[in-house]
Motif scaffolding. Sequence first.
Motif, PDB file in Angstrom:
ATOM      1  N   ILE A  88       0.814  -1.214   0.000  1.00 46.72           N
ATOM      2  CA  ILE A  88       0.000   0.000   0.000  1.00 46.72           C
ATOM      3  C   ILE A  88       0.855   1.275   0.000  1.00 46.72           C
ATOM      4  N   ASP A  89       2.178   1.095  -0.058  1.00 40.07           N
ATOM      5  CA  ASP A  89       3.105   2.228  -0.085  1.00 40.07           C
ATOM      6  C   ASP A  89       3.731   2.313  -1.477  1.00 40.07           C
ATOM      7  N   TYR A  90       3.758   3.505  -2.037  1.00 39.15           N
ATOM      8  CA  TYR A  90       4.043   3.640  -3.462  1.00 39.15           C
ATOM      9  C   TYR A  90       4.997   4.789  -3.778  1.00 39.15           C
ATOM     10  N   PHE A  91       5.658   4.661  -4.909  1.00 37.06           N
ATOM     11  CA  PHE A  91       6.173   5.771  -5.696  1.00 37.06           C
ATOM     12  C   PHE A  91       5.453   5.718  -7.040  1.00 37.06           C
ATOM     13  N   CYS A  92       4.712   6.760  -7.335  1.00 34.19           N
ATOM     14  CA  CYS A  92       4.060   6.898  -8.636  1.00 34.19           C
ATOM     15  C   CYS A  92       4.605   8.167  -9.293  1.00 34.19           C
ATOM     16  N   VAL A  93       5.033   8.054 -10.531  1.00 34.93           N
ATOM     17  CA  VAL A  93       5.640   9.210 -11.197  1.00 34.93           C
ATOM     18  C   VAL A  93       4.884   9.543 -12.475  1.00 34.93           C
ATOM     19  N   ALA A  94       4.960  10.796 -12.847  1.00 32.85           N
ATOM     20  CA  ALA A  94       4.388  11.232 -14.119  1.00 32.85           C
ATOM     21  C   ALA A  94       5.042  10.471 -15.275  1.00 32.85           C
ATOM     22  N   LYS A  95       4.252  10.143 -16.270  1.00 35.76           N
ATOM     23  CA  LYS A  95       4.765   9.362 -17.396  1.00 35.76           C
ATOM     24  C   LYS A  95       5.935  10.045 -18.091  1.00 35.76           C
ATOM     25  N   ALA A  96       6.009  11.355 -17.974  1.00 38.35           N
ATOM     26  CA  ALA A  96       7.128  12.092 -18.579  1.00 38.35           C
ATOM     27  C   ALA A  96       8.465  11.686 -17.981  1.00 38.35           C
ATOM     28  N   LEU A  97       8.445  11.075 -16.791  1.00 37.83           N
ATOM     29  CA  LEU A  97       9.680  10.670 -16.124  1.00 37.83           C
ATOM     30  C   LEU A  97      10.029   9.198 -16.353  1.00 37.83           C
ATOM     31  N   ALA A  98       9.270   8.509 -17.169  1.00 40.10           N
ATOM     32  CA  ALA A  98       9.459   7.065 -17.339  1.00 40.10           C
ATOM     33  C   ALA A  98      10.879   6.701 -17.740  1.00 40.10           C
ATOM     34  N   GLU A  99      11.445   7.430 -18.676  1.00 41.90           N
ATOM     35  CA  GLU A  99      12.780   7.092 -19.165  1.00 41.90           C
ATOM     36  C   GLU A  99      13.879   7.398 -18.151  1.00 41.90           C
ATOM     37  N   LYS A 100      13.534   8.112 -17.098  1.00 44.98           N
ATOM     38  CA  LYS A 100      14.517   8.447 -16.069  1.00 44.98           C
ATOM     39  C   LYS A 100      14.498   7.454 -14.909  1.00 44.98           C
ATOM     40  N   LEU A 101      13.568   6.503 -14.920  1.00 43.95           N
ATOM     41  CA  LEU A 101      13.472   5.522 -13.842  1.00 43.95           C
ATOM     42  C   LEU A 101      14.611   4.512 -13.934  1.00 43.95           C
ATOM     43  N   THR A 102      15.188   4.185 -12.785  1.00 42.65           N
ATOM     44  CA  THR A 102      16.259   3.194 -12.719  1.00 42.65           C
ATOM     45  C   THR A 102      15.812   1.916 -12.026  1.00 42.65           C
ATOM     46  N   ASP A 103      15.140   2.052 -10.864  1.00 46.17           N
ATOM     47  CA  ASP A 103      14.648   0.870 -10.154  1.00 46.17           C
ATOM     48  C   ASP A 103      13.693   1.313  -9.056  1.00 46.17           C
ATOM     49  N   ALA A 104      12.858   0.380  -8.629  1.00 40.79           N
ATOM     50  CA  ALA A 104      11.964   0.583  -7.489  1.00 40.79           C
ATOM     51  C   ALA A 104      12.064  -0.653  -6.612  1.00 40.79           C
ATOM     52  N   THR A 105      12.192  -0.444  -5.297  1.00 36.21           N
ATOM     53  CA  THR A 105      12.485  -1.541  -4.380  1.00 36.21           C
ATOM     54  C   THR A 105      11.641  -1.412  -3.127  1.00 36.21           C
ATOM     55  N   ILE A 106      11.296  -2.558  -2.542  1.00 33.20           N
ATOM     56  CA  ILE A 106      10.637  -2.600  -1.244  1.00 33.20           C
ATOM     57  C   ILE A 106      11.658  -3.093  -0.230  1.00 33.20           C
ATOM     58  N   LEU A 107      11.946  -2.287   0.776  1.00 37.65           N
ATOM     59  CA  LEU A 107      13.014  -2.593   1.739  1.00 37.65           C
ATOM     60  C   LEU A 107      12.434  -3.375   2.920  1.00 37.65           C
ATOM     61  N   SER A 108      12.036  -4.598   2.657  1.00 39.42           N
ATOM     62  CA  SER A 108      11.311  -5.387   3.649  1.00 39.42           C
ATOM     63  C   SER A 108      12.170  -5.856   4.812  1.00 39.42           C
ATOM     64  N   ASP A 109      13.473  -5.657   4.722  1.00 39.35           N
ATOM     65  CA  ASP A 109      14.349  -6.040   5.826  1.00 39.35           C
ATOM     66  C   ASP A 109      14.551  -4.905   6.827  1.00 39.35           C
ATOM     67  N   VAL A 110      13.867  -3.781   6.620  1.00 43.32           N
ATOM     68  CA  VAL A 110      13.924  -2.661   7.555  1.00 43.32           C
ATOM     69  C   VAL A 110      12.691  -2.714   8.450  1.00 43.32           C
ATOM     70  N   TYR A 111      12.927  -2.806   9.759  1.00 43.67           N
ATOM     71  CA  TYR A 111      11.844  -2.923  10.730  1.00 43.67           C
ATOM     72  C   TYR A 111      11.654  -1.594  11.458  1.00 43.67           C
ATOM     73  N   GLY A 112      10.924  -1.610  12.537  1.00 45.15           N
ATOM     74  CA  GLY A 112      10.674  -0.409  13.328  1.00 45.15           C
ATOM     75  C   GLY A 112       9.235   0.048  13.262  1.00 45.15           C
TER      76      GLY A 112
END
Length: 252
Positions: free
Chosen positions: A215-239
């Motif tokens: 339910i947690d997101y990064f959503c970007v304008a389509k104009a930025l599509a070519e600038k995307l490198t990666d998207a990750t979920i850091l599931s090993d971070v607790y707290g």
Amino acid sequence: MKLISWNVNGLRAVVKKNFYDDIKNIDADIISLQETKLQEGQIEIDLPDYYQYWNYAEKKGYSGVAVFTKIEPLSVKKGMGVEEFDMEGRLLTLEYDTFYLVNCYTPNAQAELKRIDFRLAWEKQFREYLANLNEDKPVILCGDLNVAYQNIDLKNWKSNRNNPGFSDQEREAFSRLLDSGFIDTYRYFYPDKEGAYSWWSYRFNARKNNAGWRIDYFCVAKALAEKLTDATILSDVYGSDHCPVELLIDVR
């Protein structure tokens, strides 16, 4: 540029855990937090490399967002100019040279969808707000958007149909957001990946069993599509009951 978004579910509690070590290890350029649950003056965050911006709810111990950024923004705006929404401290917008960053904590529809009308009114106003920003500069939207969009975005989708966060109305609202010109960055890179979640209930050993929701997101304008490198979920971070999500993107 590395960006993270994290619903901390009470920043004062998370700081007593491994918050500073986690932030140091992640080493993001921009850190967006949701559900800080505090008022001005109740905490001091010792991150000297970052500018700090806050938006607090009028109600004590409720909602709230913050952005810590190594890059000073051109301008900062709290809320979207609508009192009934802005009083809950759910939005921060930072303007940079080539983009807007919008940190959002979307209202929860609550049990039995008792707040669904407020939620849908928020969604409509928020889409208009983002559309206006997008006309000026492309938008990077992040935060706890309180919706699992597809069936693969939660473990037990059949039994959760029309529960808050997985109602037809909320999913349709997110679909409209994407249709208005946004990319769900995690699904852009991993369209079919299952078991990728960012929130787990504290009950029933949900995190241990990976019975979660995305339910947690990064959503970007389509104009930025070519600038995307990666998207990750850091599931090993607790707290928190949420984990951070991360976006790598070539913007300045």
